[in-house]
Motif scaffolding. Structure first.
Motif, PDB file in Angstrom:
ATOM      1  N   THR A  70       3.347  -8.286  -3.843  1.00 36.10           N
ATOM      2  CA  THR A  70       4.512  -9.078  -4.257  1.00 36.10           C
ATOM      3  C   THR A  70       5.792  -8.607  -3.593  1.00 36.10           C
ATOM      4  N   ASN A  71       5.938  -7.277  -3.440  1.00 33.26           N
ATOM      5  CA  ASN A  71       7.195  -6.706  -2.958  1.00 33.26           C
ATOM      6  C   ASN A  71       7.135  -6.228  -1.511  1.00 33.26           C
ATOM      7  N   ASN A  72       6.054  -6.560  -0.828  1.00 32.37           N
ATOM      8  CA  ASN A  72       5.883  -6.149   0.567  1.00 32.37           C
ATOM      9  C   ASN A  72       6.020  -4.636   0.721  1.00 32.37           C
ATOM     10  N   LEU A  73       5.354  -3.905  -0.167  1.00 36.23           N
ATOM     11  CA  LEU A  73       5.344  -2.447  -0.144  1.00 36.23           C
ATOM     12  C   LEU A  73       4.001  -1.970   0.410  1.00 36.23           C
TER      13      LEU A  73
ATOM     14  N   LEU B  48      -1.555  -2.504  -6.666  1.00 39.87           N
ATOM     15  CA  LEU B  48      -1.958  -3.415  -5.596  1.00 39.87           C
ATOM     16  C   LEU B  48      -1.178  -4.723  -5.679  1.00 39.87           C
ATOM     17  N   ASP B  49      -0.957  -5.209  -6.897  1.00 40.51           N
ATOM     18  CA  ASP B  49      -0.178  -6.435  -7.089  1.00 40.51           C
ATOM     19  C   ASP B  49       1.269  -6.229  -6.659  1.00 40.51           C
TER      20      ASP B  49
ATOM     21  N   LEU C  77       5.487   3.493  -4.795  1.00 41.58           N
ATOM     22  CA  LEU C  77       5.176   2.853  -3.513  1.00 41.58           C
ATOM     23  C   LEU C  77       6.401   2.812  -2.602  1.00 41.58           C
ATOM     24  N   GLY C  78       7.578   2.684  -3.198  1.00 46.92           N
ATOM     25  CA  GLY C  78       8.814   2.700  -2.409  1.00 46.92           C
ATOM     26  C   GLY C  78       9.048   4.041  -1.742  1.00 46.92           C
ATOM     27  N   ALA C  79       8.687   5.105  -2.441  1.00 45.78           N
ATOM     28  CA  ALA C  79       8.813   6.444  -1.849  1.00 45.78           C
ATOM     29  C   ALA C  79       7.860   6.581  -0.667  1.00 45.78           C
TER      30      ALA C  79
END
Length: 316
Positions: free
Chosen positions: A173-176, A168-169, A139-141
């Motif tokens: 949680t990480n604003n991704l 999805l969680d 998701l970061g990518a």
């Protein structure tokens, strides 16, 4: 025509999405151009592809579908008229390892954009899970690609319910970036890869759902009646498991309903998906322009409650 919103995005698709897996496989470049022209004439505005399509043809190496789409967009100058979805994670080599690491995603998007001859894709899918890359890394990518304007929204395909929920969680949680669309295999012939846990997750999280193999690689069209009909064809590997008693019941139910309405079995099979809970739009392919008639039929009528139940029972 009522357009369908894909998840929480601002992407609006026609009720049927065109499957670009045929481009460079069962449809050559000229045939593919005709299909895309006629698809747009029908009001279908979304094409689903992947970086590995159409790897199945023996002379291909992958990327042929994207390349043909890109040449079409460049020649027709109609990029803004289309929603383009493509995918990352499969190997260009048959049987190769899946890879949804950041390094692979960052490299793969550049290859896809070059083939598609565009600066961005509207929807970028995790094609298959590699079952090892942390979901936060994947998701970061995508977050980087979205910030760079190379990707508008993301989706996932073929993930287990557990990995889909974990993703999805993690996004929450990480604003991704959140997956906005899920793409399972789904048809009258194959229901268990979506219905149940995955279906509930999609509905609980407002995910758009765009099932693939909606016509079970042509099985549900009624064109093939036995294993002998597919022997030696390009579709044999996809169709051979469907010719059992359940498959025969499905084909009979489709034929009964299609005969009653005097429209194609393919249209009935598509309508069934379009009217199922949680479905946004099925993905369907055609290798000849005349095959698009079934898409038109499906978008212009609905099945009755009794007809839906007949198909549910045959395919249950």
């Amino acid at each position: 025509m009522e357009m369908k919103i894909l998840g929480s995005s601002n992407l609006r698709t026609a009720p049927i999405i065109f499957g670009g897996n045929v481009f460079g496989w069962t449809a050559n470049k000229n045939e593919s151009y005709k299909l895309m022209d006629e698809m747009l004439d029908l009001g279908i505005n979304m094409i689903d592809s992947a970086d590995v399509y159409s790897r199945w043809a023996s002379e291909n190496k992958g990327g042929e579908s994207e390349r043909i789409i890109g040449e079409y967009l460049n020649d027709r100058k109609n990029r803004e008229d289309l929603i383009i979805a493509t995918k990352v994670g499969s190997s260009m080599q048959q049987g190769g390892d899946k890879d949804i690491s950041e390094a692979h995603i960052i490299e793969a998007i550049e290859d896809s954009l070059n083939r598609l001859k565009t600066d961005y894709v509207d929807l970028y899918f995790t094609h298959w899970d590699d079952n090892k890359t942390p979901v936060e890394e994947t998701l970061g990518a995508y977050e980087k690609l979205i910030k760079q304007g190379k990707v508008r929204y993301i989706g996932a395909s073929n993930l287990s319910p557990e990995r889909l929920q974990e993703s999805l969680d993690a996004a929450r949680t990480n604003n991704l970036p959140k997956y906005e669309v899920y793409q399972p295999e789904y048809s009258l012939a194959v229901r268990d890869k979506y219905e149940g846990k995955t279906q509930q997750i999609c509905m609980d999280n407002n995910l758009g759902v765009t099932g693939y193999f909606s016509l079970a690689s042509g099985f549900l069209t009624g064109k093939y009646q036995s294993k002998e009909d597919i022997k030696g064809t390009d579709r044999e590997q996809f169709l051979k498991s469907y010719f059992d008693e359940r498959g025969k019941k499905i084909l009979k139910a489709l034929k009964d309903i299609s005969d009653h309405h005097n429209i194609s079995q393919a249209a009935i099979a598509l309508m069934w998906i379009m009217q199922r809970p949680g479905i946004t739009a099925p993905i369907a392919s055609a290798s000849k322009p005349e095959h698009l008639q079934s898409f038109k039929e499906a978008m212009n009528m609905e099945l009755s409650t009794e007809e839906m139940e007949k198909l549910n029972q045959a395919s249950g």
